[in-house]
Design a protein around this motif. Structure first.
Motif, PDB file in Angstrom:
ATOM      1  N   PRO B  72       0.861  -1.563  -0.360  1.00 11.74           N
ATOM      2  CA  PRO B  72       0.008   0.320  -0.278  1.00 11.74           C
ATOM      3  C   PRO B  72       0.797   1.328   0.088  1.00 11.74           C
ATOM      4  O   PRO B  72       0.594   2.160  -0.650  1.00 11.74           O
ATOM      5  N   ALA B  73       1.833   0.878   0.427  1.00 14.98           N
ATOM      6  CA  ALA B  73       2.925   2.229   0.755  1.00 14.98           C
ATOM      7  C   ALA B  73       3.705   2.912  -0.682  1.00 14.98           C
ATOM      8  O   ALA B  73       3.759   3.961  -0.857  1.00 14.98           O
ATOM      9  N   GLN B  74       3.713   1.995  -1.172  1.00 12.86           N
ATOM     10  CA  GLN B  74       4.765   2.069  -2.247  1.00 12.86           C
ATOM     11  C   GLN B  74       3.538   2.112  -3.632  1.00 12.86           C
ATOM     12  O   GLN B  74       4.336   2.895  -4.674  1.00 12.86           O
ATOM     13  N   LEU B  86      -8.376  10.864  10.361  1.00 11.72           N
ATOM     14  CA  LEU B  86      -6.514  11.925  10.438  1.00 11.72           C
ATOM     15  C   LEU B  86      -6.455  10.953  11.986  1.00 11.72           C
ATOM     16  O   LEU B  86      -7.575  10.802  12.665  1.00 11.72           O
ATOM     17  N   LEU B  87      -5.703  11.697  12.435  1.00 11.47           N
ATOM     18  CA  LEU B  87      -5.134  11.348  13.684  1.00 11.47           C
ATOM     19  C   LEU B  87      -5.315  12.579  14.764  1.00 11.47           C
ATOM     20  O   LEU B  87      -5.333  13.729  14.892  1.00 11.47           O
ATOM     21  N   GLN B  89      -5.126  13.255  17.844  1.00  7.71           N
ATOM     22  CA  GLN B  89      -4.020  13.805  18.574  1.00  7.71           C
ATOM     23  C   GLN B  89      -3.122  14.980  18.145  1.00  7.71           C
ATOM     24  O   GLN B  89      -2.362  15.770  18.835  1.00  7.71           O
ATOM     25  N   MET B  90      -3.050  15.301  16.790  1.00 12.33           N
ATOM     26  CA  MET B  90      -2.688  16.549  15.631  1.00 12.33           C
ATOM     27  C   MET B  90      -3.054  17.294  15.089  1.00 12.33           C
ATOM     28  O   MET B  90      -4.577  17.314  15.106  1.00 12.33           O
ATOM     29  N   TYR B  98       3.114  14.520   8.541  1.00 13.54           N
ATOM     30  CA  TYR B  98       3.440  13.543   8.695  1.00 13.54           C
ATOM     31  C   TYR B  98       4.124  12.535   8.239  1.00 13.54           C
ATOM     32  O   TYR B  98       5.360  12.332   8.211  1.00 13.54           O
ATOM     33  N   PRO B  99       3.719  11.985   7.288  1.00  6.37           N
ATOM     34  CA  PRO B  99       4.117  10.994   6.218  1.00  6.37           C
ATOM     35  C   PRO B  99       5.425  11.934   6.025  1.00  6.37           C
ATOM     36  O   PRO B  99       6.251  10.999   5.726  1.00  6.37           O
ATOM     37  N   MET B 102       7.721  11.753   9.214  1.00  9.16           N
ATOM     38  CA  MET B 102       8.687  10.419   8.962  1.00  9.16           C
ATOM     39  C   MET B 102       9.066  10.101   7.951  1.00  9.16           C
ATOM     40  O   MET B 102      10.107   9.255   7.833  1.00  9.16           O
ATOM     41  N   ARG B 146      -3.479  15.029   2.397  1.00 10.25           N
ATOM     42  CA  ARG B 146      -2.465  14.337   3.142  1.00 10.25           C
ATOM     43  C   ARG B 146      -2.269  13.355   2.146  1.00 10.25           C
ATOM     44  O   ARG B 146      -1.297  13.069   1.328  1.00 10.25           O
ATOM     45  N   LYS B 150       1.710  12.652  -0.308  1.00  9.56           N
ATOM     46  CA  LYS B 150       2.392  11.083  -1.315  1.00  9.56           C
ATOM     47  C   LYS B 150       2.236  11.592  -2.270  1.00  9.56           C
ATOM     48  O   LYS B 150       3.106  10.210  -3.253  1.00  9.56           O
TER      49      LYS B 150
END
Lengths: 317, 356
Positions: B72-74, B86-87, B89-90, B98-99, B102, B146, B150
């Motif tokens: 999935p990331a590729q 969505l996270l 806490q951010m 964040y991607p 990181m 987001r 990517k």
């Protein structure tokens, strides 16, 4: 005439009882009473009795009546170097046991969580949880047999691979570690359970989105899993801390504090002074101190839980 | 350029066959809407595309590259799930960044690229807020931003407007179309709302029980549905379905006869707006019905007619509804040229447009 008087007669006790139970507050109160009575007789009264006794010099062996000494017992405890040793030993035990159990529990929990479709998973989980449901005294007894230097299975295994046998519980250098290992064996499953509960509270979509957004496994653990699961994990750690602090029955049957006093945790010390030396006043005072330490743990826990509520209320909507 | 080719894919969960041989071509830069009832397999198809599930059979390629080998990331696919994910806490900024963070990108690059994405999606003013302070539409844009960071060329949106109020949905549908133009990306969008699907799609794929039953422009799917279920599923008020028996070049229905080749049981699909209230009968399908219910939709009114044992739903012209009341008798006619005829058992379209 007879029928007329019958209808005018006051209602029978059964109908009055039924009417009473209809009222909202009556039934819940009635149902609570047995628990409250039990709690007061078996919990509140002994605690108050203990508190009172801690201010008296009272030895069961001397035959003399209890004598009021004020804070004399507390003073003697705080000046007793053995108490301080036992306390530091207990803290070492608590922090190592809870630390190891948390790390192992987290790893095993993640492993079980990540293998949802693995055949035999449920059986493995059930087996893993078996130690937790045992009575600590029973677990202590059979671990003493496992550790036994002459006919214990562990030493048989050591001899089998050509190593010398070790008197795990009788050797001052190994006893503490051996006892610690049994506590880890017994209570790691609890932390696995808490980890699985924490993982169940993680929203799947957030994890998936994080995976798609190219976050590594560790980053996902930190940003998503620990964020959502940390309160349940914290609850587990605090419960284990409070419980490990009171460890007594597990050690009772394995070493009873020995050899020397290498495994003498405060709870064992308390038991010995109360039921071997029969220094009831002194032991009561130590029990009160331990109670205060436990209350401090509990207060920390409640504070942390409330901190979460306070923060969630702060967020403007 | 990202043309997605889905070739004969299948997916089962246990014994339940969720997708059964779906072949679909998604043109580069299109907004393709997958529409179907709940459990039709839309979400699973999207999850296969993104890589959250693995294929049982078939293959998916983007510009000729097989996705099976990619994690999935590729894959250069941005994913907007129903919950937006969505996270909490951010801040919005961190949620978008964040991607990149990181991946240890330099700070000024992160700021520049988040700024660009925020400008395109018009969320510049929200960057300091937290996800729980955002509306559904704002969350959707943050989730798309987001994906932009990517550098996705395909965006997959799983029913992102469900549960939002009507006005907001209309605004978001327009927004989403603009965003697609601004990004020049391929959008794949799943919804169970057929009006939403018709309004948004430049290509409409209809899924039903794990099978693809229509794949065409929205007008074609609406006016010439290739399958009986597509006629039923797409369009509101619902399509009228009238049973008939064909034989000897004619088809007999409760509303009259039409000319039709073929034999056997058939179903005629009649769109509500094709029922005209008129006394002039030029042969074909016509009749007299009792008005059972009138629903006011603002510009139009929906009239429910009882004709023999059949309940017809019509959207007549404004003039012909004026003065009409429940219980009235009204004469109507249907132009046979607008009919779609399906096999009753197979659901396959036999012909488009009949004659009287």
């Amino acid at each position: 005439m007879e029928t007329a008087t019958a209808t005018r007669a006051p209602p029978s006790w059964a109908t009055r009882l039924a009417a009473l139970l209809q009222r909202r507050s009556v039934l819940p109160t009635l149902l609570l009473i047995p628990v409250l009575v039990f709690f007061i007789i078996w919990n509140t009264m002994p605690t108050l009795w203990l508190l009172g006794l801690s201010f008296y010099r009272f030895s069961l062996t001397s035959g003399r009546p209890p004598r009021f000494t004020g804070f004399g017992n507390f003073q003697s405890i705080l000046q007793d170097s053995e108490v301080w040793l036992a306390l530091s030993r207990t803290f070492l035990f608590v922090f190592s046991a809870v630390g190891i159990e948390t790390v192992l529990g987290l790893l095993l929990g993640l492993l079980f969580w990540g293998s949802q479709r693995l055949p035999g998973r449920r059986v493995a989980l059930t087996m893993l949880f078996t130690p937790m449901v045992l009575t600590p005294v029973a677990a202590g007894t059979f671990w003493r047999l496992i550790y036994d230097p002459t006919f214990g299975v562990l030493n048989a295994a050591l001899r089998g691979i050509g190593l010398p046998s070790v008197n795990f519980l009788g050797n001052a250098r190994t006893a503490f570690g051996a006892v610690l290992a049994v506590d880890v064996w017994m209570w790691t499953p609890f932390m696995v359970l808490m980890t699985l509960a924490a993982l169940a509270s993680v929203p799947k979509a957030e994890l998936e989105a994080a995976e798609i957004d190219r976050l590594s496994w560790l980053q996902r653990l930190r940003l998503v899993i620990l964020h959502h699961g940390k309160f349940i994990l914290l609850l587990g750690i605090l419960l284990r801390t409070i419980d490990a602090f009171k460890t007594m029955d597990l050690i009772y049957d394995m070493t009873f504090g020995g050899p020397g006093s290498t495994t003498e945790l405060v709870a064992i010390m308390l038991y010995r002074r109360a039921f071997e030396v029969f220094a009831m006043g002194w032991s009561s005072a130590l029990a009160v101190i331990l109670l205060l330490i436990s209350i401090a743990f509990t207060a920390t826990f409640i504070f942390v839980l409330h901190a979460r509520e306070r923060r969630s209320q702060d967020v403007p909507t | 350029m990202s043309r997605i080719a889905i070739e004969g894919i299948a997916k089962s969960f246990g014994r339940h066959r969720v997708l059964d041989g779906v072949t679909l071509d998604i043109p580069s830069g299109s907004l393709t809407v997958l529409c179907g009832p709940p459990q039709a397999g839309k979400s699973v198809l999207l999850r296969l595309l993104v890589g959250l599930e693995t294929l049982d059979a078939g293959r998916i390629t983007i510009d000729g590259q097989d996705l099976a080998a990619l994690t999935p990331a590729q894959r250069s696919i941005g994913y907007v799930p129903q919950s937006f994910a969505l996270l909490p806490q951010m801040s919005v900024f961190d949620n978008i960044a964040y991607p990149l963070r990181m991946q240890k990108s330099p700070n000024d690059e992160i700021r520049r690229r988040v700024g660009e994405a925020a400008a395109v999606l018009r969320i510049g003013g929200l960057l300091e807020k937290r996800p729980d302070q955002l509306s559904g539409g704002e969350k959707q844009r943050v989730a798309i931003a987001r994906g932009m960071l990517k550098q996705a060329t395909v965006f997959v949106l799983d029913d992102p407007l469900v549960g939002l109020d009507f006005k907001l949905r209309e605004a978001l549908m327009d927004d989403l179309k603009d965003m697609r133009v601004a990004l020049g990306a391929t959008f794949v969008y799943a919804t169970s709302d057929s009006l939403e699907a018709l309004a948004m799609a430049d290509r409409l794929a209809v899924l039903d029980a794990g099978r693809l039953i229509a794949d065409d422009g929205p007008d074609q799917v609406y006016h010439a549905p290739p399958h009986l279920r597509a006629a039923e599923l797409i369009g509101f008020p619902r399509c009228n379905l009238v049973a008939g028996r064909a034989g000897g070049g004619r088809c007999a229905t409760a509303l009259g006869m039409v000319r039709l080749e073929g034999e056997g049981e058939v179903v005629l699909a009649i769109r509500p707006e094709q029922i005209r209230f008129t006394d002039v009968q030029s042969g074909g399908l016509h009749g007299v019905g009792h008005v059972a219910l009138i629903e006011n939709l603002g510009a139009d009114s929906v009239v429910h007619l009882d004709v023999h044992e059949i309940r017809l739903v019509a959207i007549p012209t404004t003039e012909s509804v004026a003065g009409l009341d429940v219980g009235d008798e009204v004469a109507f006619a249907i132009d046979p040229a607008s009919l779609s005829v399906f096999g009753a058992a197979s659901g396959v379209r036999l012909m488009q447009g009949a004659s009287s």
